[in-house]
Design a protein around this motif. Sequence first.
Motif, short mmCIF file in Angstrom:
data_model
loop_
_atom_site.label_atom_id
_atom_site.label_comp_id
_atom_site.label_asym_id
_atom_site.label_seq_id
_atom_site.Cartn_x
_atom_site.Cartn_y
_atom_site.Cartn_z
N ASN A 271 47.31 32.98 28.32
CA ASN A 271 46.07 33.52 27.76
C ASN A 271 45.80 34.94 28.23
N PRO A 272 45.10 35.76 27.40
CA PRO A 272 44.57 37.02 27.93
C PRO A 272 43.75 36.72 29.18
N ILE A 273 43.81 37.60 30.14
CA ILE A 273 43.34 37.31 31.49
C ILE A 273 41.85 37.02 31.58
N LEU A 274 41.06 37.49 30.61
CA LEU A 274 39.61 37.30 30.68
C LEU A 274 39.11 36.12 29.84
N SER B 66 43.92 41.86 24.09
CA SER B 66 43.32 42.32 25.34
C SER B 66 41.93 42.92 25.11
N GLY B 67 41.82 43.80 24.13
CA GLY B 67 40.55 44.45 23.85
C GLY B 67 39.47 43.49 23.39
N LEU B 68 39.84 42.57 22.50
CA LEU B 68 38.86 41.61 21.98
C LEU B 68 38.42 40.63 23.06
N SER B 69 39.33 40.26 23.95
CA SER B 69 38.94 39.35 25.04
C SER B 69 38.01 40.08 26.02
N THR B 70 38.25 41.37 26.23
CA THR B 70 37.36 42.17 27.08
C THR B 70 35.97 42.26 26.47
N PHE B 71 35.93 42.49 25.17
CA PHE B 71 34.65 42.56 24.46
C PHE B 71 33.88 41.24 24.60
N LYS B 72 34.59 40.14 24.37
CA LYS B 72 33.96 38.82 24.46
C LYS B 72 33.42 38.57 25.87
N PHE B 73 34.17 38.99 26.88
CA PHE B 73 33.81 38.75 28.27
C PHE B 73 32.59 39.58 28.69
N LEU B 74 32.52 40.82 28.20
CA LEU B 74 31.48 41.74 28.67
C LEU B 74 30.28 41.89 27.74
#
Length: 432
Positions: free
Chosen positions: A143-146, A21-29
């Motif tokens: 998949n993680p949501i982002l 979750s955290g890594l997908s958030t980082f990638k998204f933002l």
Amino acid sequence: MLNTHNIFYQKKILVYGLGKSGLSTFKFLSEKSEIYLFDDKKSKSKNKKIKESIIGYKKLLKKNIDYIIISPGIDIHKCTLAKFLKDNVKKIYTDLDIFFYHYIKNKKITITGTNGKSTTAKVLYEVLKDQKKDVRLVGNIGNPILLEKNITKKTIFVIEASSYQLEYSRIFKSNISAILNISPDHLERHKTLKNYINAKFKLIKNQTKKDYAILNTNNFYIKREIKIHKFLPKLIKIDKNVDIKILKKINNPYFNTEGNKANLAFILNIAKILKVKKNSLFRSLRKFKGLRYRQQIIHQSNDLTIINDSKATSFSSSESILKSLSNVYWIVGGLPKKQDKFTLSKNNCKSFKAYIFGKNKNFFINELKDVIKHESFLDLKSSIKKIIQDIKIDKFQTHKTILFSPASASFDDFKNFEERGEYFSNLIKKYR
């Protein structure tokens, strides 16, 4: 439809927790905001951007952070940043909130509940995919949501949401929300049943009059919440089983258990809201095979059925399948849930025998001793060995079922329920 005026853009954001979750958030933002990363454990990532974005505690205190995006696995009361989070509690959001704001006009269907979330989300996804819809299965499943790509205004999201994900979300909401059931669970995290229920019902409280909430009013806790509170969305109450005529038309034994009949009732109601044609819906339901390690039949013959239900992590989850079976050799054990209770009566369990294994066997013995015949074992392997012996000796029962439904978390001996399920299946192959 994309929302480019996102409140999380052009901000200073702390992402706490470097799991999926955290890594997908980082990638998204990372291209949209100034991101700082923090995790209670030292990161082993070799990614240069990730390594450069990790911030130490002392430096973090000097930063003027706009938002904190917290991963589901973080308990804000028991973590390295507990004091920092307490001082900045109004800044805490989740990846669900970022997702909602970015895809604000896309249709979202969110499934939550103590048991059956994954199955219901997966069935709905398969139904919509068969309708040739651009549908994505995300959240606690898929998949993680982002991380989803190529989203258009026609994309539909089917989201499985856990209480951990919902607990710290603030603005996330769905067009259609479903609470399948509620029983005491994850109390080691939520502390009280009230907190757990509040996390689940946040999904409904954030909805508007234009939205739908589908609720199981056979469930005591859900029924009580409806009596206490007034909710804005259109309420659809599920209070009875699926009609036997519909079950015959679907003709899929997977939906014959009590738990899956309840899941099916939700699917039928969601399909009705989405105007899915019945013939097409039944065709999709007829071919659904189920999830791996969730009431998965791994052997079927005239005299024996073997079911791998490793995903069952509480008594209520195991009870949903036990209610539909007889002549059961039930394997149970693992890391028990706080305050979990076995609710089936002695009369319900006349043709059951429990084979209790593992380090926490005393918990299960105390819970089951007055209700069900049982034996205890050091480990899963020895319990299976004894079951095979007992089945050979017992000549009286015509059809027998070996049910691996541990009614507990897997973390005492396994990384997750998948690893536990695979281990069981491999053991069964050796002993059969």
